[in-house]
Design a protein around this motif. Sequence first.
Motif, PDB file in Angstrom:
ATOM      1  N   GLU A  85      38.202  63.665  85.706  1.00 32.96           N
ATOM      2  CA  GLU A  85      37.462  64.060  84.499  1.00 32.96           C
ATOM      3  C   GLU A  85      37.680  63.069  83.362  1.00 32.96           C
ATOM      4  O   GLU A  85      36.757  62.774  82.604  1.00 32.96           O
ATOM      5  CB  GLU A  85      37.862  65.460  84.071  1.00 32.96           C
ATOM      6  N   GLU A  86      38.889  62.544  83.254  1.00 30.94           N
ATOM      7  CA  GLU A  86      39.179  61.563  82.204  1.00 30.94           C
ATOM      8  C   GLU A  86      38.359  60.295  82.412  1.00 30.94           C
ATOM      9  O   GLU A  86      37.804  59.741  81.481  1.00 30.94           O
ATOM     10  CB  GLU A  86      40.680  61.245  82.192  1.00 30.94           C
ATOM     11  N   LYS A  87      38.270  59.835  83.661  1.00 31.40           N
ATOM     12  CA  LYS A  87      37.451  58.645  83.969  1.00 31.40           C
ATOM     13  C   LYS A  87      35.988  58.902  83.642  1.00 31.40           C
ATOM     14  O   LYS A  87      35.307  58.026  83.135  1.00 31.40           O
ATOM     15  CB  LYS A  87      37.601  58.260  85.442  1.00 31.40           C
ATOM     16  N   ALA A  88      35.518  60.109  83.938  1.00 30.44           N
ATOM     17  CA  ALA A  88      34.118  60.448  83.646  1.00 30.44           C
ATOM     18  C   ALA A  88      33.873  60.408  82.137  1.00 30.44           C
ATOM     19  O   ALA A  88      32.827  59.925  81.685  1.00 30.44           O
ATOM     20  CB  ALA A  88      33.777  61.813  84.213  1.00 30.44           C
ATOM     21  N   GLN A  89      34.800  60.908  81.348  1.00 31.01           N
ATOM     22  CA  GLN A  89      34.660  60.896  79.889  1.00 31.01           C
ATOM     23  C   GLN A  89      34.656  59.468  79.351  1.00 31.01           C
ATOM     24  O   GLN A  89      33.886  59.137  78.451  1.00 31.01           O
ATOM     25  CB  GLN A  89      35.785  61.704  79.220  1.00 31.01           C
ATOM     26  N   LEU A  90      35.510  58.616  79.909  1.00 27.14           N
ATOM     27  CA  LEU A  90      35.578  57.225  79.473  1.00 27.14           C
ATOM     28  C   LEU A  90      34.278  56.487  79.790  1.00 27.14           C
ATOM     29  O   LEU A  90      33.841  55.636  79.022  1.00 27.14           O
ATOM     30  CB  LEU A  90      36.763  56.500  80.126  1.00 27.14           C
ATOM     31  N   SER A  91      33.670  56.801  80.920  1.00 28.33           N
ATOM     32  CA  SER A  91      32.437  56.125  81.290  1.00 28.33           C
ATOM     33  C   SER A  91      31.255  56.568  80.429  1.00 28.33           C
ATOM     34  O   SER A  91      30.268  55.856  80.317  1.00 28.33           O
ATOM     35  CB  SER A  91      32.110  56.353  82.777  1.00 28.33           C
ATOM     36  N   LYS A  92      31.364  57.742  79.789  1.00 26.46           N
ATOM     37  CA  LYS A  92      30.303  58.226  78.898  1.00 26.46           C
ATOM     38  C   LYS A  92      30.364  57.550  77.536  1.00 26.46           C
ATOM     39  O   LYS A  92      29.382  57.470  76.834  1.00 26.46           O
ATOM     40  CB  LYS A  92      30.393  59.746  78.713  1.00 26.46           C
TER      41      LYS A  92
END
Length: 93
Positions: A85-92
Amino acid sequence: MKKSTNIKAVALKYKAYEDNAPKVVAKGKGVLAQKIIQKAKEYDVPLFQNEALADMLLSVEVGEEIPPKMYEAVVEVFVWLYNLEEKAQLSKG
């Protein structure tokens, strides 16, 4: 894909500040496991694969919290999910 008779699936649910521990909300082998996995994919629920953990969790009844002896093993899943989830937030961003 593996033979359907060898497939195992366990779905966990945990709400911080509400639940004492993660609960098993679905579990099964074979065709039932395939249905659980399909539903997870339909709703974009991440899938974590660990056969030994699935074997342990299959002993927990649906609707029950996992026992304390399984906490350490299940933490691995939640750390993985948190990182995902953290990686997904960073990619946004």
